[in-house]
Write a protein that holds these residues in place. Sequence first.
Motif, short mmCIF file in Angstrom:
data_model
loop_
_atom_site.label_atom_id
_atom_site.label_comp_id
_atom_site.label_asym_id
_atom_site.label_seq_id
_atom_site.Cartn_x
_atom_site.Cartn_y
_atom_site.Cartn_z
N PRO A 146 0.82 -1.20 0.00
CA PRO A 146 0.00 0.00 0.00
C PRO A 146 0.86 1.26 0.00
CG PRO A 146 -0.67 -1.54 1.73
CD PRO A 146 0.60 -2.05 1.19
N ASP A 147 0.31 2.31 -0.64
CA ASP A 147 1.04 3.57 -0.68
C ASP A 147 1.11 4.21 0.70
OD1 ASP A 147 -0.36 4.35 -3.92
OD2 ASP A 147 1.50 3.34 -3.37
N LYS A 148 0.00 4.12 1.43
CA LYS A 148 -0.07 4.75 2.74
C LYS A 148 0.05 3.67 3.81
CE LYS A 148 -0.79 8.16 5.64
NZ LYS A 148 0.22 9.22 5.86
N VAL A 149 1.24 3.55 4.37
CA VAL A 149 1.50 2.55 5.40
C VAL A 149 1.32 3.19 6.77
CG1 VAL A 149 3.23 1.03 6.43
CG2 VAL A 149 3.09 1.26 3.94
N GLU A 150 0.54 2.56 7.62
CA GLU A 150 0.32 3.06 8.97
C GLU A 150 1.27 2.42 9.98
OE1 GLU A 150 -1.24 4.96 12.34
OE2 GLU A 150 -1.36 5.43 10.20
N ILE A 151 1.53 1.12 9.83
CA ILE A 151 2.35 0.38 10.78
C ILE A 151 3.50 -0.30 10.05
CG2 ILE A 151 2.40 -1.51 12.46
CD1 ILE A 151 -0.64 -1.03 12.84
N SER A 152 4.71 -0.06 10.52
CA SER A 152 5.90 -0.76 10.01
C SER A 152 6.42 -1.67 11.11
CB SER A 152 6.99 0.23 9.60
OG SER A 152 6.57 1.07 8.55
N VAL A 153 6.71 -2.91 10.76
CA VAL A 153 7.30 -3.85 11.70
C VAL A 153 8.73 -4.14 11.25
CG1 VAL A 153 7.15 -6.11 12.81
CG2 VAL A 153 5.06 -4.89 12.19
N ALA A 169 -3.16 -0.62 7.43
CA ALA A 169 -2.17 -0.89 6.40
C ALA A 169 -0.79 -1.04 7.03
CB ALA A 169 -2.15 0.23 5.36
N TYR A 170 -0.06 -2.06 6.63
CA TYR A 170 1.21 -2.34 7.28
C TYR A 170 2.26 -2.83 6.28
CZ TYR A 170 0.03 -7.34 7.00
OH TYR A 170 -0.29 -8.59 6.55
N GLU A 171 3.50 -2.83 6.76
CA GLU A 171 4.61 -3.44 6.04
C GLU A 171 5.48 -4.18 7.06
OE1 GLU A 171 7.17 -0.48 4.31
OE2 GLU A 171 7.46 0.57 6.22
N ILE A 172 6.16 -5.23 6.60
CA ILE A 172 7.07 -5.99 7.45
C ILE A 172 8.45 -5.90 6.83
CG2 ILE A 172 7.60 -8.23 8.47
CD1 ILE A 172 4.65 -8.97 8.13
N ILE A 173 9.41 -5.39 7.60
CA ILE A 173 10.77 -5.19 7.10
C ILE A 173 11.72 -6.13 7.84
CG2 ILE A 173 12.64 -3.52 6.76
CD1 ILE A 173 10.46 -1.31 7.03
N PHE A 174 12.23 -7.12 7.13
CA PHE A 174 13.26 -7.99 7.68
C PHE A 174 14.62 -7.42 7.31
CE2 PHE A 174 9.80 -11.08 7.82
CZ PHE A 174 10.07 -11.78 8.99
N VAL A 175 15.46 -7.19 8.29
CA VAL A 175 16.83 -6.73 8.03
C VAL A 175 17.75 -7.92 8.24
CG1 VAL A 175 18.63 -5.07 8.58
CG2 VAL A 175 16.23 -4.43 8.86
#
Length: 309
Positions: free
Chosen positions: A2-9, A37-43
């Motif tokens: 999504p363009d508008k992300v509310e929560i980033s993990v 709307a969310y995204e999950i970022i694995f580093v």
Amino acid sequence: MPDKVEISVVIPTCNEEKNLPELANRITKVLDAYGQAYEIIFVEDGSSDNSFGILKEIKKRHGRLKIVRFSRNFGQHAALAAGFESAKGRAVVTVDADLQNPPEEIPKLLEKFYQGYDVVAGWRENRRDSILRKIPSYLLNRYISYLTGVKLHDYGCDMRVYSKELLKEYQNYGEMRKFSSALTAILAKNPCEVKVRHQPRKAGKSHYSFSKLVRLNLDLVTSFSTKPFQTVALWGIAATGLGVISGIIYVIYRFLLGNWISPQILLLILLLLSGGVLFAILGLLGEFAVRTYHLVQNRPFYVIEKTEE
């Protein structure tokens, strides 16, 4: 995504191949139910196992997943900093990849965040760790609370929620970002704690050996804050003052009143004076050294090899 992300993990991971599939599935289930709307970022922090390959397979099934891969291992706090820089959400959640803090606890922290807190820290009230880890952790939490002036029970718990505005300020602090929990506590305007469950590690092993914990804590003492050196300087000033007062009393008793006083007392007074002056100088030099260290640090905190969105 999504363009508008509310929560980033943001999830730092190093050699956690056995935990990643379950972790991704559980976090996705929790956030889908949460309804934002969310995204999950694995580093991916330079793993020597197949963590990166597994993450690429998981990404095929989860379109909201992003992978940031380091060129080598830079450590958990560098991985957090890279994840923070990549995050787009207004609320940035951090979770360890070892599944000891259940992802199902995330909504509890988000609830507090949306009440207006800019840092919501997890508190592992009933830690499922050995006593050899609990005791040093307790002492370190007390010490970090002293350094930061912010009393939290569990600075070592990485299940947290941060505001994006606070993390923008955090990114300006160079290598001090290796102390992310302490630094964000100082920057926070309105921090709070939430009790979270803690479970035994399912697979893999802890990446914080005793020697690594010792090195990190020494860094914390010597380069995060000038308070320890200020304390040493104050001890020195107090000892010097005590030596001066004792010297005055000695002169009055010995030369004005004519009373005999043991030479050992004179030696003790001289030790107080000389030791006090030395401690005061040491504390001041330490403070100057720490300030100089922070001014000259320009090396990169991490190097990203590739990013897959």
